[in-house]
Design a protein around this motif. Structure first.
Motif, PDB file in Angstrom:
ATOM      1  N   CYS A  73       0.821  -1.215   0.000  1.00  0.00           N
ATOM      2  CA  CYS A  73       0.000   0.000   0.000  1.00  0.00           C
ATOM      3  C   CYS A  73       0.852   1.261   0.000  1.00  0.00           C
ATOM      4  CB  CYS A  73      -0.931   0.003   1.214  1.00  0.00           C
ATOM      5  SG  CYS A  73      -2.318  -1.138   1.075  1.00  0.00           S
ATOM      6  N   ILE A  74       1.992   1.229   0.701  1.00  0.00           N
ATOM      7  CA  ILE A  74       2.910   2.369   0.656  1.00  0.00           C
ATOM      8  C   ILE A  74       3.290   2.650  -0.794  1.00  0.00           C
ATOM      9  CG2 ILE A  74       5.245   3.175   1.198  1.00  0.00           C
ATOM     10  CD1 ILE A  74       5.107   1.709   3.829  1.00  0.00           C
ATOM     11  N   ILE A 118       0.233   4.027  -2.941  1.00  0.00           N
ATOM     12  CA  ILE A 118      -0.102   5.427  -2.647  1.00  0.00           C
ATOM     13  C   ILE A 118       0.980   6.355  -3.165  1.00  0.00           C
ATOM     14  CG2 ILE A 118      -0.449   7.099  -0.780  1.00  0.00           C
ATOM     15  CD1 ILE A 118      -1.706   4.751   0.834  1.00  0.00           C
ATOM     16  N   SER A 178       2.949  11.048   1.503  1.00  0.00           N
ATOM     17  CA  SER A 178       1.628  10.404   1.461  1.00  0.00           C
ATOM     18  C   SER A 178       1.719   8.915   1.758  1.00  0.00           C
ATOM     19  CB  SER A 178       0.987  10.614   0.082  1.00  0.00           C
ATOM     20  OG  SER A 178       0.775  11.973  -0.186  1.00  0.00           O
ATOM     21  N   PHE A 208       0.546   7.132   5.470  1.00  0.00           N
ATOM     22  CA  PHE A 208      -0.358   5.985   5.551  1.00  0.00           C
ATOM     23  C   PHE A 208       0.221   4.931   6.493  1.00  0.00           C
ATOM     24  CE2 PHE A 208      -0.885   1.599   4.200  1.00  0.00           C
ATOM     25  CZ  PHE A 208      -2.263   1.431   4.261  1.00  0.00           C
ATOM     26  N   ASN A 209       1.503   4.660   6.329  1.00  0.00           N
ATOM     27  CA  ASN A 209       2.146   3.635   7.147  1.00  0.00           C
ATOM     28  C   ASN A 209       2.226   4.035   8.612  1.00  0.00           C
ATOM     29  OD1 ASN A 209       3.629   0.996   6.973  1.00  0.00           O
ATOM     30  ND2 ASN A 209       5.233   2.210   7.938  1.00  0.00           N
ATOM     31  N   PHE A 247      -1.448   3.396   9.864  1.00  0.00           N
ATOM     32  CA  PHE A 247      -2.024   2.057   9.824  1.00  0.00           C
ATOM     33  C   PHE A 247      -1.100   0.941  10.306  1.00  0.00           C
ATOM     34  CE2 PHE A 247      -4.907   4.349   7.047  1.00  0.00           C
ATOM     35  CZ  PHE A 247      -6.135   3.841   7.452  1.00  0.00           C
TER      36      PHE A 247
END
Length: 203
Positions: free
Chosen positions: A92-93, A96, A126, A130-131, A134
């Motif tokens: 996901c990193i 994004i 960004s 996120f990391n 989460f």
């Protein structure tokens, strides 16, 4: 470069990113032992994931970083139980970071160095933000619900601190390396300047 050669090149570079992220995460980390036999660590593995997304796009770069750090988890008796979480979050990193860098900022085709730098910073921040949010939260519920560890709250505090430190260091490192590599890659003809040009590509 035709489509087939471009695909092969991306796969090869994905493997390089995976190997690099594994080495950086496994051998250059500072592990901090926590209560209950758990641990957190200071490392730059996420920087490699972000760099991969900046160079290759979110899918390939994120996949490379996720594979490398997941292998690192699988080979570590302390982290092995977190391997699925690691793969998902690191991928996901990359997604994004790639989306912001290539679909919004178009850093591979942009010629203004100032704009490239700004979008590169925005993309790295960004993905890593996120990391920061989460990773500790997922780890907390992973411990509390799935593993049932009573020290979940204390571990959460340490994880927030280490993840935040890692994010700042990784943002600085990944942006610096990307901006340094960009001219050399362009000159050598290895720069993926078609990333983001295809509307259907996720980044």
């Amino acid at each position: 470069m035709n489509k087939r050669n471009e695909q092969i090149r991306k796969i090869v570079f994905t493997g390089v990113i995976a190997a690099l992220s594994y080495v950086v995460f496994t051998f250059l980390q500072i592990k901090i032992t926590l209560p209950g036999g758990d641990a957190t660590s200071i490392h730059l593995g996420n920087a490699v994931c972000v760099l991969g997304a900046l160079l290759l796009g979110g899918v390939y770069g994120g996949l490379g970083g996720a594979i490398g750090m997941t292998i690192g988890d699988l080979l570590d008796p302390v982290y092995i139980i977190y391997a699925p979480k690691t793969f998902l979050l690191k991928f996901c990193i990359g997604l994004i970071t790639g989306m912001v860098a290539h679909r919004i900022g178009h850093i591979s085709t942009e010629t203004d160095t100032g704009k490239v730098l700004r979008w590169t910073v925005a993309a790295a921040v960004s993905g890593l933000l996120f990391n920061v949010i989460f990773d500790p939260l997922t780890g907390y519920f992973y411990k509390l619900v799935i593993l049932g560890k009573p020290a979940a709250e204390l571990v959460l505090t340490w994880n927030v601190a280490s993840t935040s430190f890692n994010a700042v260091a990784s943002a600085i490192a990944s942006v610096s390396v990307y901006m340094a590599l960009r001219p050399a890659l362009k000159k050598s003809g290895l720069f993926p300047n078609n990333i983001g040009a295809r509307r259907k590509q996720l980044g």
